[in-house]
Scaffold this active site. Sequence first.
Site, PDB file in Angstrom:
ATOM      1  N   TYR A 198       0.919  -1.229   0.096  1.00  0.00           N
ATOM      2  CA  TYR A 198      -0.055   0.004  -0.082  1.00  0.00           C
ATOM      3  C   TYR A 198       0.927   1.028  -0.028  1.00  0.00           C
ATOM      4  CZ  TYR A 198      -3.586   3.359   1.194  1.00  0.00           C
ATOM      5  OH  TYR A 198      -4.719   4.306   1.271  1.00  0.00           O
TER       6      TYR A 198
ATOM      7  N   TYR B  98      -3.398   5.181   8.580  1.00  0.00           N
ATOM      8  CA  TYR B  98      -2.836   3.847   8.467  1.00  0.00           C
ATOM      9  C   TYR B  98      -1.800   3.969   9.323  1.00  0.00           C
ATOM     10  CZ  TYR B  98      -1.849  -0.228   5.590  1.00  0.00           C
ATOM     11  OH  TYR B  98      -1.490  -1.399   5.083  1.00  0.00           O
TER      12      TYR B  98
HETATM   13  P1  NAD Z   1      -8.437  -9.438   3.852  1.00  0.00           P
HETATM   14  O1  NAD Z   1      -9.275  -9.188   5.151  1.00  0.00           O
HETATM   15  O2  NAD Z   1      -9.164 -10.052   2.722  1.00  0.00           O
HETATM   16  O3  NAD Z   1      -7.168 -10.066   4.013  1.00  0.00           O
HETATM   17  C1  NAD Z   1      -6.172 -10.218   4.758  1.00  0.00           C
HETATM   18  C2  NAD Z   1      -6.087 -11.453   5.357  1.00  0.00           C
HETATM   19  O4  NAD Z   1      -5.158 -11.829   6.215  1.00  0.00           O
HETATM   20  C3  NAD Z   1      -7.335 -12.174   6.086  1.00  0.00           C
HETATM   21  O5  NAD Z   1      -7.896 -13.275   5.455  1.00  0.00           O
HETATM   22  C4  NAD Z   1      -6.681 -12.395   7.534  1.00  0.00           C
HETATM   23  O6  NAD Z   1      -7.656 -13.743   7.886  1.00  0.00           O
HETATM   24  C5  NAD Z   1      -5.299 -12.696   6.988  1.00  0.00           C
HETATM   25  N1  NAD Z   1      -4.540 -12.823   8.295  1.00  0.00           N
HETATM   26  C6  NAD Z   1      -4.393 -11.923   9.138  1.00  0.00           C
HETATM   27  N2  NAD Z   1      -3.249 -12.174   9.821  1.00  0.00           N
HETATM   28  C7  NAD Z   1      -2.870 -13.413   9.688  1.00  0.00           C
HETATM   29  C8  NAD Z   1      -1.817 -14.264  10.162  1.00  0.00           C
HETATM   30  N3  NAD Z   1      -1.074 -13.851  11.076  1.00  0.00           N
HETATM   31  N4  NAD Z   1      -1.590 -15.338   9.518  1.00  0.00           N
HETATM   32  C9  NAD Z   1      -2.506 -15.747   8.300  1.00  0.00           C
HETATM   33  N5  NAD Z   1      -3.637 -15.007   7.690  1.00  0.00           N
HETATM   34  C10 NAD Z   1      -3.459 -13.790   8.451  1.00  0.00           C
HETATM   35  O7  NAD Z   1      -8.232  -7.890   3.322  1.00  0.00           O
HETATM   36  P2  NAD Z   1      -7.388  -7.264   2.127  1.00  0.00           P
HETATM   37  O8  NAD Z   1      -7.606  -5.768   2.351  1.00  0.00           O
HETATM   38  O9  NAD Z   1      -7.700  -7.776   1.090  1.00  0.00           O
HETATM   39  O10 NAD Z   1      -5.748  -7.445   2.351  1.00  0.00           O
HETATM   40  C11 NAD Z   1      -4.977  -8.480   1.579  1.00  0.00           C
HETATM   41  C12 NAD Z   1      -3.576  -7.565   1.358  1.00  0.00           C
HETATM   42  O11 NAD Z   1      -3.856  -6.451   0.554  1.00  0.00           O
HETATM   43  C13 NAD Z   1      -3.009  -7.032   2.790  1.00  0.00           C
HETATM   44  O12 NAD Z   1      -1.459  -7.342   2.595  1.00  0.00           O
HETATM   45  C14 NAD Z   1      -3.359  -5.781   2.617  1.00  0.00           C
HETATM   46  O13 NAD Z   1      -2.494  -4.935   3.345  1.00  0.00           O
HETATM   47  C15 NAD Z   1      -3.275  -5.323   1.188  1.00  0.00           C
HETATM   48  N6  NAD Z   1      -3.903  -4.040   0.648  1.00  0.00           N
HETATM   49  C16 NAD Z   1      -5.215  -3.838   0.891  1.00  0.00           C
HETATM   50  C17 NAD Z   1      -5.648  -2.654   0.682  1.00  0.00           C
HETATM   51  C18 NAD Z   1      -7.187  -2.313   0.728  1.00  0.00           C
HETATM   52  O14 NAD Z   1      -7.564  -1.032   0.674  1.00  0.00           O
HETATM   53  N7  NAD Z   1      -8.045  -3.075   0.889  1.00  0.00           N
HETATM   54  C19 NAD Z   1      -5.081  -1.694  -0.105  1.00  0.00           C
HETATM   55  C20 NAD Z   1      -3.544  -2.044  -0.414  1.00  0.00           C
HETATM   56  C21 NAD Z   1      -3.178  -3.281  -0.105  1.00  0.00           C
END
Ligand code: NAD
EC number: 1.3.1.9
Length: 286
Positions: free
Chosen positions: A172, A182
Amino acid sequence: RGKRAFIAGVADDNGYGWAIAKALAAAGAEILVGTWVPALNIFETSLRRGKFDESRRLPNGSLMEIAKVYPLDAVYDTLEDVPEDVKANKRYAGASNWTVKEVAESVKNDYESIDILVHSLANGPEVTKPLLETSRRGYLSAISASSYSFVSLLQHFLPIMNQGGATLSLTYIASERTIPGYGGGMSSAKAALESDTRVLAFEAGRKGKIRVNTISAGPLGSRAAKAIGFIEKMIDYSYANAPLQKELRAEEVGNTAAFLVSPLASAVTGSVVYVDNGLNTMGLAL
Ligand code: NAD
């Protein structure tokens, strides 16, 4: 033979991990997922009861098959690292072999090898706190769950990755530009993840011809993002200010992921690839 992918960080049908799984399935890959232990039960139950059937639909009309769901907690590398209270916790005690090393061993026993490794997970217990108010413990937890978790996954999965394989994580823009809200060291964790992408691209490239890239994604109202609290504001901000004034769909990140792990991107490694409607390029909002 089709490619086999292990996607860590899928626990519902809203996030980027799910969208990436679908894009890879649509391209013909076999899908294995790693699901956070505390979320495992509800995810498996929902899958079994057909709650995700509509969102499993692929462009050709068939439903995405998840060949196997592995319980995973990516903050623990081996069983020896797991504290007693976690071992005793009933959500954890109900599952087994969920440390990173054990998951890699299970995948090896079940499938021998993989071609694609995706890290789509993050966690920062103090994400709602400004960095200036973040505790050492909160900061280190963010780094452990969101950055080192990728190092660990690659360390343990590299030996079972086929040559020419590819890995991917999600990052991000808060790593390079200040995004108030954040917090909790999550911005630091993403900066580490991006730097590690370059170093690991070198090391895994030399060691096994494996590619390492990260997608810097725009805002999506996933479960994790809703926990941060200001995701709707970020989505509106992006809509108002990005070069492309449209909603960012998780599917668009999925499609870029499918490209990056495919032979079409065979010379792309160590890169941060923006999938954000171009928002990162703006210096002045108009
Ligand atoms: P999401 O909730 O779908 O995914 C995050 C996942 O991480 C969840 O399924 C959660 O259960 C899992 N998780 C947390 N701690 C964990 C652990 N210790 N071991 C295994 N799994 C664990 O949300 P998302 O937003 O799709 O996130 C996915 C990636 O995308 C992350 O790296 C997030 O930082 C990144 N991201 C998200 C956004 C946004 O706006 N949603 C923007 C940029 C980057």
